[in-house]
Scaffold this motif. Structure first.
Motif, PDB file in Angstrom:
ATOM      1  N   HIS A  98       0.822  -1.212   0.000  1.00  0.00           N
ATOM      2  CA  HIS A  98       0.000   0.000   0.000  1.00  0.00           C
ATOM      3  C   HIS A  98       0.858   1.266   0.000  1.00  0.00           C
ATOM      4  CE1 HIS A  98      -3.834  -2.026   0.272  1.00  0.00           C
ATOM      5  NE2 HIS A  98      -3.383  -2.769   1.269  1.00  0.00           N
ATOM      6  N   VAL A  99       2.079   1.176   0.481  1.00  0.00           N
ATOM      7  CA  VAL A  99       2.991   2.316   0.383  1.00  0.00           C
ATOM      8  C   VAL A  99       3.495   2.477  -1.051  1.00  0.00           C
ATOM      9  CG1 VAL A  99       5.250   3.213   1.074  1.00  0.00           C
ATOM     10  CG2 VAL A  99       3.702   2.273   2.800  1.00  0.00           C
TER      11      VAL A  99
ATOM     12  N   ARG B  22       2.237   1.429  -3.864  1.00  0.00           N
ATOM     13  CA  ARG B  22       1.238   1.747  -4.879  1.00  0.00           C
ATOM     14  C   ARG B  22       0.893   3.227  -4.908  1.00  0.00           C
ATOM     15  NH1 ARG B  22      -4.187   2.282  -3.644  1.00  0.00           N
ATOM     16  NH2 ARG B  22      -4.797   1.970  -1.466  1.00  0.00           N
ATOM     17  N   GLN B  23       1.289   3.968  -3.862  1.00  0.00           N
ATOM     18  CA  GLN B  23       1.042   5.408  -3.842  1.00  0.00           C
ATOM     19  C   GLN B  23       2.107   6.193  -4.602  1.00  0.00           C
ATOM     20  OE1 GLN B  23      -1.750   6.491  -2.616  1.00  0.00           O
ATOM     21  NE2 GLN B  23      -2.383   4.597  -1.615  1.00  0.00           N
TER      22      GLN B  23
END
Length: 252
Positions: free
Chosen positions: A98-99, A101-102
């Motif tokens: 999730h980090v 993909r930002q």
């Protein structure tokens, strides 16, 4: 509204844009070398098509897109399903996923150039990265959204993991996965053209950049318009495929 008028309305906004472009080029007071009239852009398009240069650039871009998208989408599909079905994968890999993909794919282009150089590998990796995360996220959310009773029935029949994924997870999560694939394809195309603008010896992005340096704004506009048309065609084609593959949702 009649069907014929509905279909004709699709061409209304493009025709209005071309008309506004023509009027601005003729009466807007812009220098001819900055705002090239549509007819000159069309003439440049015909010349590029006849010389074969345009086909070569387009073929190189589409081949990179196909290779990178297939690799990234397949990896994202497998990882997303694993993250949804395994609490261990979710716990260890979820936060980092999730980090990462930002981070915009364009922001990683300088790093990818340092690692892979400016050859084909760099462009394919950029496309794969842009494709991986939307597909992985869609697959993970789609599988997590499957009703629990589906997996309970699979446990009763003691389905092995491959059968569980093939016969339960993928069919039930197909709608969000297909949507994720369509979004990933659009993003991959945009990122690829941006990468070609920065470092490439062929492709639509490289054609645009070289033409800009030579002040051939007519060819720049050919590349820009063609980039939009290819992106629209890919997205529309995927929508048609999505409608065909998921037509069972509309059956009562």
């Amino acid at each position: 509204m009649p069907v014929v008028l509905t279909r004709l309305s699709v061409f209304a906004s493009p025709l209005a844009l071309v008309l506004a472009w023509l009027l601005l080029a003729r009466f807007g007071g812009f220098p001819a070398q900055l705002l090239v009239p549509p007819q000159e852009v069309y003439q440049a398009f015909v010349e590029l098509l006849q010389s074969g240069e345009l086909r070569e650039h387009l073929a190189n871009s589409l081949s990179r897109l196909a290779l990178g998208f297939c690799a990234g989408a397949l990896g994202g599909l497998l990882f997303g399903i694993a993250m949804a079905l395994s609490e261990t994968v979710e716990a260890y890999c979820g936060p980092l996923f999730h980090v990462l993909r930002q981070i915009p794919s364009i922001a990683l282009i300088p790093m990818f150039i340092l690692f892979f150089g400016v050859e084909e590998t760099f462009k394919v990796v950029v496309v794969a990265k842009a494709s991986f995360f939307p597909v992985a996220l869609a697959a993970s959310d789609g599988v997590k959204g499957i009703p629990r009773r589906y997996f309970e029935v699979a446990e009763v029949y003691r389905l092995p993991l491959p059968s569980l994924v093939r016969d339960v997870a993928l069919p039930a999560a197909a709608p969000p996965i297909v949507t994720g694939l369509r979004i990933a394809l659009s993003r991959a195309w945009m990122v690829l053209v941006a990468a070609e603008l920065l470092a490439a010896d062929s492709g639509l992005g490289q054609m645009i950049e070289m033409s800009r340096q030579m002040m051939r704004i007519d060819i720049v506009m050919v590349g820009v318009v063609l980039t939009g048309l290819v992106g629209f065609t890919l997205d529309h084609g995927f929508r048609l495929l999505e409608r065909r593959l998921l037509r069972w949702r509309d059956t009562p």
